[in-house]
Structures are given as structure tokens and as C-alpha cells.
Design an enzyme around this catalytic site. Structure first.
Site, PDB file in Angstrom:
ATOM      1  N   GLY A   1       0.795  -1.219   0.000  1.00 35.91           N
ATOM      2  CA  GLY A   1       0.000   0.000   0.000  1.00 35.91           C
ATOM      3  C   GLY A   1       0.820   1.258   0.000  1.00 35.91           C
ATOM      4  N   HIS A   2       2.154   1.105  -0.027  1.00 34.43           N
ATOM      5  CA  HIS A   2       3.034   2.268   0.081  1.00 34.43           C
ATOM      6  C   HIS A   2       3.984   2.429  -1.101  1.00 34.43           C
ATOM      7  CE1 HIS A   2       1.563   2.540   4.145  1.00 34.43           C
ATOM      8  NE2 HIS A   2       2.079   1.389   4.481  1.00 34.43           N
TER       9      HIS A   2
ATOM     10  N   HIS B   1      -0.840   5.166   7.735  1.00 30.92           N
ATOM     11  CA  HIS B   1      -1.872   4.145   7.923  1.00 30.92           C
ATOM     12  C   HIS B   1      -3.157   4.769   8.458  1.00 30.92           C
ATOM     13  CE1 HIS B   1       2.041   1.975   8.651  1.00 30.92           C
ATOM     14  NE2 HIS B   1       1.564   1.386   7.573  1.00 30.92           N
TER      15      HIS B   1
END
Length: 331
Positions: free
Chosen positions: A56-57, A217
Site C-alpha cells: 500500500g506504500h 496508515h
């Protein structure tokens, strides 16, 4: 939820299959586990550097595996840590006779699993060292408990360069430590993001609201309020950064303007201009400027500003070293 996916539960593995399909000449996986991500160009006698973290990064974390940077990455689920076994299997594959440096973000699950992997390596007589990125100034007053965010890029660059130049394990660790000591980041979010398996935003912001200090997050920041101008954001961010790590007139920094996933490049350059105006007014010299997506948070809109003080000429040379990965090339 609008995403180009098949089944949410297959998000990570299908993404990884696509990467291996496109870049199989540069990266591979081991032990039949797509999430054990390694360089395809192992170099004997070199200190191996391994990172890891949640999906996700991108390009963080796996995107920095390649020439002049890292050798392997344990890939976790979206915003989740890789397992100790995955980190260990990567370690066994990329270890090249000079030991391993574990270099990753300062998150509880990652620390626990990398420590377990180090113990497993020790039983195999593989020497390891560990260091965490902890550059997010707004996440905690205590530097030891701060989150690691985009500033880990400078740790990757300095450690990767030292390893590529034949440095010992302790020398590679020292290069990473010097970068860590001289790096600070401030970030801010304009929108939330959606974890595929959850299917809804991980926090909420009003139509004209932003969050200063929001974590990658969705961790709470220091304030939520009306959206500020680029100049105002640059001013507040630099006040925080330079208040935590003073930089004297005439000293040099490298600057990283990082997009969080859904911010246009044009906006990042507007922010860069705002930051540079303030640094110029303060007489702080900018050695190199990096603008783009270096550590994202899915499709979160927002940005972060990182400054890395140039401690010496060696650090400058490390920042300048050419690198090549499927996600990042510096000539």
C-alpha cells in the site's frame, strides 16, 4: 469502493505477480512465496540490505530493491507486517557472505518479526544488524518512538551506496545511522484511503478539511482543520522540522517532496517552490531535490516534506550514487 481489482483478498498476490511478469529480469521470489521479494542480481561478498513492510506504500518498500539500493523485501498484506519466516527466507536467499542489515520502519509488528528473523539467522551463523527509520516528527516527541515514513529513502540511499562500494556490515549500519540522525519528515493528508479488504475509508475528513501529521496508515495527526495554502503548509512544516533539527544558515540539506498516492505532480512542485522560498530566505542551501511519490498510502491525497542535513562529503556522494530498480532510477 472503485479499484481496478479482481477479488479484494487477492490484491497483494496479484499485484506481485504483475511485478514479476513485468520485471522478471530484475527481481524474483523464493521458496514459492510471492511475498519473499528478492533481487535477481545477487552480488557475492556484498553486505545484503533487507527491508519489509505492508503493501500500500509503493514504491516503499519493495520498490527500492535493486542495483545500488536494497537486496530483498518481506512483503506484508495491505498495511500489515511480513512474517518472520518470510523475512528469514529472503535473508537466506540474498545473504552473500558479508552479513545482513535489516532496515525498515519503526512499527511494532515489523520490529517483532525482524527480531525473530535475526534470531533465526543467528542460528544459521548469519550475522545481522538492525536499524529502523523514525523520521516522522509529528508522530511523537520522543525520537525513538516516531514512525518511519518517507525519510527512510535517505537511509536506503546511504546504506545502499556504502554496501555497493564494498563497505563492511558495521560501515553500512553506520551510513544508515548517519542518514537517520540527519533526517526529519512532516506529512499531511487531504483525503483518506480505502484498504481493499475493508472496502471503506480508514478515516474521515470533511470536504474542506485536512489533517496535519496524519500517519500513512491513517494514524491521528496533530490537528484537523481547513485546508491551507502551499505556502502555509510549507511554513508550518519547516517550523516543525527545523525546530526539531536546527539547520544553520549556510548548511546544506537534501529535500524530498513526497506525494501520498493521489496528489498531482504539479501540486508537489508548487509545494516544492513554497519550501524552497523559505529555505532560501533562511540561507539554507539545497544540495539535491527529489519530487514525486517515494512513500505512498494507497490513494490518499496529501504530501510529506523531508529534509536530510548533509553531514559531510561522503553523504553527498552516497546520495548521488546511481541506482536502478523497477520503480526508481537515478542516473
Amino acid at each position: 469502493m472503485k479499484k481496478i481489482i479482481n477479488a479484494p483478498e487477492n490484491y497483494v498476490d496479484e499485484m506481485l505477480k504483475g511485478i514479476y511478469d513485468a520485471h522478471g529480469d530484475q527481481v524474483k521470489y523464493v521458496n514459492g512465496d510471492l511475498r519473499c521479494y528478492c533481487t535477481a542480481k545477487k552480488k557475492d561478498g556484498k553486505v545484503a540490505i533487507i527491508t519489509g513492510g505492508g503493501t500500500g506504500h509503493l514504491p516503499l518498500f519493495l520498490g527500492y530493491v535493486g542495483e545500488g539500493l536494497l537486496d530483498g523485501c518481506g512483503v506484508g498484506g495491505v498495511f500489515q507486517s511480513p512474517s518472520a519466516e518470510q523475512i528469514y527466507n529472503v535473508s537466506k536467499e540474498v545473504e552473500a557472505g558479508a552479513g545482513i542489515l535489516y532496515l525498515y520502519g519503526n512499527y511494532t509488528g515489523d520490529i517483532m518479526n525482524f527480531d525473530m528473523a535475526a534470531e533465526m539467522c543467528e542460528m544459521d551463523d548469519i550475522e545481522t544488524r538492525s536499524i529502523v527509520g523514525a523520521d516522522d516528527v509529528n508522530s511523537n516527541a520522543n525520537p525513538d518512538t516516531r514512525r518511519g515514513v518517507a525519510g527512510i529513502f535517505f537511509m536506503y540511499k546511504c546504506a545502499g551506496a556504502k554496501a555497493a562500494q564494498g563497505g563492511t556490515l558495521d560501515e553500512v549500519l553506520a551510513a544508515a545511522q548517519k542518514a537517520k540522525d540527519n533526517t526529519r519528515t512532516v506529512g499531511f493528508a487531504l483525503t483518506p484511503c480505502i484498504i481493499p479488504e475493508v472496502g471503506h475509508p480508514n478515516f474521515t475528513l470533511g470536504e474542506n478539511e485536512m489533517a496535519m501529521g496524519m500517519g500513512i496508515h491513517g494514524e491521528p495527526g496533530v490537528w484537523n482543520g481547513p485546508i491551507k495554502t502551499a505556502d502555509e503548509l510549507a511554513s508550518e512544516s519547516l517550523d516543525t522540522l527545523l525546530g526539531d533539527m536546527p539547520v544553520a544558515e549556510g548548511e546544506e540539506v537534501s529535500l524530498l517532496i513526497n506525494g501520498l498516492g493521489a496528489t498531482s505532480v504539479e501540486e508537489l512542485y508548487i509545494l516544492c517552490n513554497s519550501v524552497r522560498k523559505i529555505l532560501d530566505e533562511k540561507g539554507i542551501k539545497v544540495y539535491r531535490t527529489f519530487v514525486g511519490e517515494y512513500a505512498t498510502s494507497m490513494e490518499m491525497a496529501g504530501a510529506s516534506i523531508t529534509i536530510c542535513k548533509m553531514a559531510d562529503e561522503e553523504m553527498k556522494a552516497q546520495i548521488d550514487l546511481p541506482v536502478k530498480t523497477p520503480f526508481y532510477t537515478q542516473a
